[in-house]
Design a protein around this motif. Structure first.
Motif, PDB file in Angstrom:
ATOM      1  N   HIS A 178       0.849  -1.188   0.000  1.00 39.63           N
ATOM      2  CA  HIS A 178       0.000   0.000   0.000  1.00 39.63           C
ATOM      3  C   HIS A 178       0.886   1.240   0.000  1.00 39.63           C
ATOM      4  O   HIS A 178       0.807   2.081   0.901  1.00 39.63           O
ATOM      5  N   ASP A 179       1.711   1.381  -1.039  1.00 41.37           N
ATOM      6  CA  ASP A 179       2.647   2.498  -1.097  1.00 41.37           C
ATOM      7  C   ASP A 179       1.929   3.823  -1.302  1.00 41.37           C
ATOM      8  O   ASP A 179       2.246   4.822  -0.663  1.00 41.37           O
ATOM      9  N   ALA A 180       0.996   3.846  -2.235  1.00 41.05           N
ATOM     10  CA  ALA A 180       0.284   5.094  -2.540  1.00 41.05           C
ATOM     11  C   ALA A 180      -1.218   4.881  -2.633  1.00 41.05           C
ATOM     12  O   ALA A 180      -1.995   5.770  -2.290  1.00 41.05           O
ATOM     13  N   THR A 181      -1.614   3.714  -3.111  1.00 36.31           N
ATOM     14  CA  THR A 181      -3.040   3.431  -3.289  1.00 36.31           C
ATOM     15  C   THR A 181      -3.312   1.970  -2.958  1.00 36.31           C
ATOM     16  O   THR A 181      -2.394   1.173  -2.794  1.00 36.31           O
ATOM     17  N   ASP A 182      -4.589   1.640  -2.916  1.00 35.39           N
ATOM     18  CA  ASP A 182      -4.974   0.240  -2.821  1.00 35.39           C
ATOM     19  C   ASP A 182      -4.836  -0.404  -4.197  1.00 35.39           C
ATOM     20  O   ASP A 182      -4.483   0.256  -5.176  1.00 35.39           O
ATOM     21  N   THR A 183      -5.116  -1.711  -4.268  1.00 35.33           N
ATOM     22  CA  THR A 183      -4.911  -2.471  -5.499  1.00 35.33           C
ATOM     23  C   THR A 183      -6.133  -3.323  -5.793  1.00 35.33           C
ATOM     24  O   THR A 183      -6.746  -3.889  -4.878  1.00 35.33           O
ATOM     25  N   VAL A 184      -6.466  -3.416  -7.075  1.00 35.96           N
ATOM     26  CA  VAL A 184      -7.508  -4.337  -7.507  1.00 35.96           C
ATOM     27  C   VAL A 184      -7.004  -5.156  -8.681  1.00 35.96           C
ATOM     28  O   VAL A 184      -6.051  -4.778  -9.367  1.00 35.96           O
ATOM     29  N   GLY A 185      -7.640  -6.306  -8.883  1.00 38.68           N
ATOM     30  CA  GLY A 185      -7.552  -7.035 -10.130  1.00 38.68           C
ATOM     31  C   GLY A 185      -8.893  -6.883 -10.819  1.00 38.68           C
ATOM     32  O   GLY A 185      -9.798  -6.213 -10.308  1.00 38.68           O
ATOM     33  N   PHE A 186      -9.061  -7.518 -11.980  1.00 40.24           N
ATOM     34  CA  PHE A 186     -10.321  -7.395 -12.708  1.00 40.24           C
ATOM     35  C   PHE A 186     -10.765  -8.740 -13.256  1.00 40.24           C
ATOM     36  O   PHE A 186      -9.952  -9.503 -13.798  1.00 40.24           O
ATOM     37  N   MET A 187     -12.059  -9.013 -13.118  1.00 38.64           N
ATOM     38  CA  MET A 187     -12.691 -10.126 -13.810  1.00 38.64           C
ATOM     39  C   MET A 187     -13.388  -9.549 -15.030  1.00 38.64           C
ATOM     40  O   MET A 187     -14.277  -8.705 -14.916  1.00 38.64           O
ATOM     41  N   VAL A 188     -12.953  -9.994 -16.211  1.00 37.13           N
ATOM     42  CA  VAL A 188     -13.532  -9.538 -17.468  1.00 37.13           C
ATOM     43  C   VAL A 188     -14.474 -10.625 -17.965  1.00 37.13           C
ATOM     44  O   VAL A 188     -14.061 -11.773 -18.165  1.00 37.13           O
ATOM     45  N   GLU A 189     -15.734 -10.267 -18.160  1.00 37.89           N
ATOM     46  CA  GLU A 189     -16.745 -11.256 -18.516  1.00 37.89           C
ATOM     47  C   GLU A 189     -17.316 -10.969 -19.895  1.00 37.89           C
ATOM     48  O   GLU A 189     -17.857  -9.894 -20.156  1.00 37.89           O
ATOM     49  N   GLY A 190     -17.177 -11.928 -20.803  1.00 39.12           N
ATOM     50  CA  GLY A 190     -17.801 -11.848 -22.110  1.00 39.12           C
ATOM     51  C   GLY A 190     -19.068 -12.675 -22.141  1.00 39.12           C
ATOM     52  O   GLY A 190     -19.604 -13.070 -21.106  1.00 39.12           O
ATOM     53  N   GLU A 191     -19.556 -12.948 -23.334  1.00 36.77           N
ATOM     54  CA  GLU A 191     -20.792 -13.736 -23.454  1.00 36.77           C
ATOM     55  C   GLU A 191     -20.592 -15.187 -23.052  1.00 36.77           C
ATOM     56  O   GLU A 191     -21.524 -15.839 -22.583  1.00 36.77           O
ATOM     57  N   HIS A 192     -19.376 -15.703 -23.231  1.00 32.09           N
ATOM     58  CA  HIS A 192     -19.163 -17.132 -23.050  1.00 32.09           C
ATOM     59  C   HIS A 192     -18.122 -17.487 -21.994  1.00 32.09           C
ATOM     60  O   HIS A 192     -18.167 -18.579 -21.427  1.00 32.09           O
ATOM     61  N   LYS A 193     -17.175 -16.593 -21.739  1.00 28.50           N
ATOM     62  CA  LYS A 193     -16.092 -16.927 -20.821  1.00 28.50           C
ATOM     63  C   LYS A 193     -15.741 -15.732 -19.943  1.00 28.50           C
ATOM     64  O   LYS A 193     -16.081 -14.590 -20.248  1.00 28.50           O
ATOM     65  N   ARG A 194     -14.996 -16.056 -18.869  1.00 28.33           N
ATOM     66  CA  ARG A 194     -14.508 -15.025 -17.945  1.00 28.33           C
ATOM     67  C   ARG A 194     -12.992 -15.112 -17.836  1.00 28.33           C
ATOM     68  O   ARG A 194     -12.439 -16.215 -17.730  1.00 28.33           O
ATOM     69  N   LEU A 195     -12.364 -13.955 -17.845  1.00 28.58           N
ATOM     70  CA  LEU A 195     -10.907 -13.877 -17.723  1.00 28.58           C
ATOM     71  C   LEU A 195     -10.562 -13.046 -16.498  1.00 28.58           C
ATOM     72  O   LEU A 195     -11.039 -11.920 -16.344  1.00 28.58           O
ATOM     73  N   LEU A 196      -9.719 -13.600 -15.636  1.00 29.63           N
ATOM     74  CA  LEU A 196      -9.266 -12.916 -14.425  1.00 29.63           C
ATOM     75  C   LEU A 196      -7.885 -12.333 -14.667  1.00 29.63           C
ATOM     76  O   LEU A 196      -6.986 -13.030 -15.144  1.00 29.63           O
ATOM     77  N   TYR A 197      -7.710 -11.057 -14.300  1.00 28.06           N
ATOM     78  CA  TYR A 197      -6.419 -10.390 -14.486  1.00 28.06           C
ATOM     79  C   TYR A 197      -5.957  -9.805 -13.161  1.00 28.06           C
ATOM     80  O   TYR A 197      -6.565  -8.861 -12.644  1.00 28.06           O
TER      81      TYR A 197
END
Length: 297
Positions: A178-197
């Protein structure tokens, strides 16, 4: 598995394009002439840009960037190559930018949006409230806000952003320095699949493991392979899960989720094409993400 490369038929489903798989400084790394960096300088195919993803929704002709790395200009060229139906004339910008956190490799590319460069008006930037506060309080990024080059939209972890009927992006809280900000990742959801980043994390939480389980494809923090990569640094000051630990932690999920590592530090043993680390990775059913990889969701 990654979709076909450029030159194949146009996609008609949500496309994720990997724009950069290096740690913040990329590969080759600034001022470094180690084995990996020297190899990348001599072999352009081994170059890894700063961490970033591109999203392209052909149904609406819209595109987005996750993380504006220092290689933002070149990475826009990469995204435009698949999303040029959204381009008008000679100008191309994404319809929005999502930021994971406030380490320089993930947001310094915003500098290209200033009056010294392309100077858009009202380009949406999606980030946490802490990240938004950081941008508002620190020049030159505060200039982008004050001049209206970017418009900040604050995200709440766990709350999806529905960008179209075919695309939703959900931020996930991630433990990271937590040097300057918090952190998130993202779940990207399309019509058929989900990608986690999740390019950066300190360690796996139950929530992260659950997200990997829920994803069809996961691109995860692969910064370091072993402690001895950085003999002159206290690696405890830059915590990331080592890749062998990650493989052990996630081995039971590797049949159901295609797990790729990304965000490689220039010292990473996986960058040696014929090394034992890469053979071990493949034998255990895990993969390396590469600049230019494409996934259809």
């Amino acid at each position: 598995m990654p979709a076909g490369k450029m030159g194949q038929p146009e996609v008609d489903q949500l496309l994720v394009k990997v724009l950069g798989t290096g740690q913040d400084g990329g590969v080759p790394h600034v001022a470094c002439y180690c084995e990996n960096c020297t190899h990348a300088r001599e072999n352009p195919a081994a170059v890894r840009r700063g961490p970033s993803l591109g999203l392209y929704d052909p149904a609406g002709g819209t595109s987005y960037v996750i993380d504006a790395s220092p290689d933002f200009s070149e990475q826009l060229d990469m995204l435009r190559a698949v999303a040029d139906r959204t381009a008008k004339g000679k100008r191309f910008l994404p319809d929005g930018i999502f930021l994971t956190h406030g380490h320089f490799g993930h947001y310094w590319g915003l500098g290209y949006l200033g009056k010294e460069a392309c100077s858009p008006q009202g380009l949406p930037v999606y980030c946490t409230a802490e990240m938004a506060g950081y941008l508002r309080a620190n020049r030159p990024f505060s200039d982008l806000v004050e001049r209206g080059n970017i418009s900040l939209t604050e995200l709440t972890p766990g709350m999806p952003v529905r960008l179209s009927p075919h695309l939703a992006v959900t931020p996930l809280a991630v433990p990271h320095r937590h040097d300057a900000t918090d952190t998130v990742g993202f779940m990207v959801e399309g019509e058929h699949k989900r990608l986690l980043y999740i390019p950066d994390m300190d360690d796996y939480t139950e929530a992260i493991v659950a997200a990997v389980t829920a994803a069809d494809i996961a691109l995860l923090d692969g910064c370091f392979y072993a402690t001895e990569e950085l003999p002159n640094r206290n690696i405890k000051e830059i915590p990331h899960p080592f890749i062998p630990y990650s493989m052990e932690r996630l081995q039971h999920l590797s049949d159901g989720t295609a797990i790729y590592f990304t965000h490689f530090n220039h010292s990473n043993y996986l960058l040696r094409p014929d090394g034992e680390a890469r053979k071990n990775l493949s034998a255990k059913g895990f993969r390396m993400a590469n600049d230019g990889d494409e996934f259809i969701l």
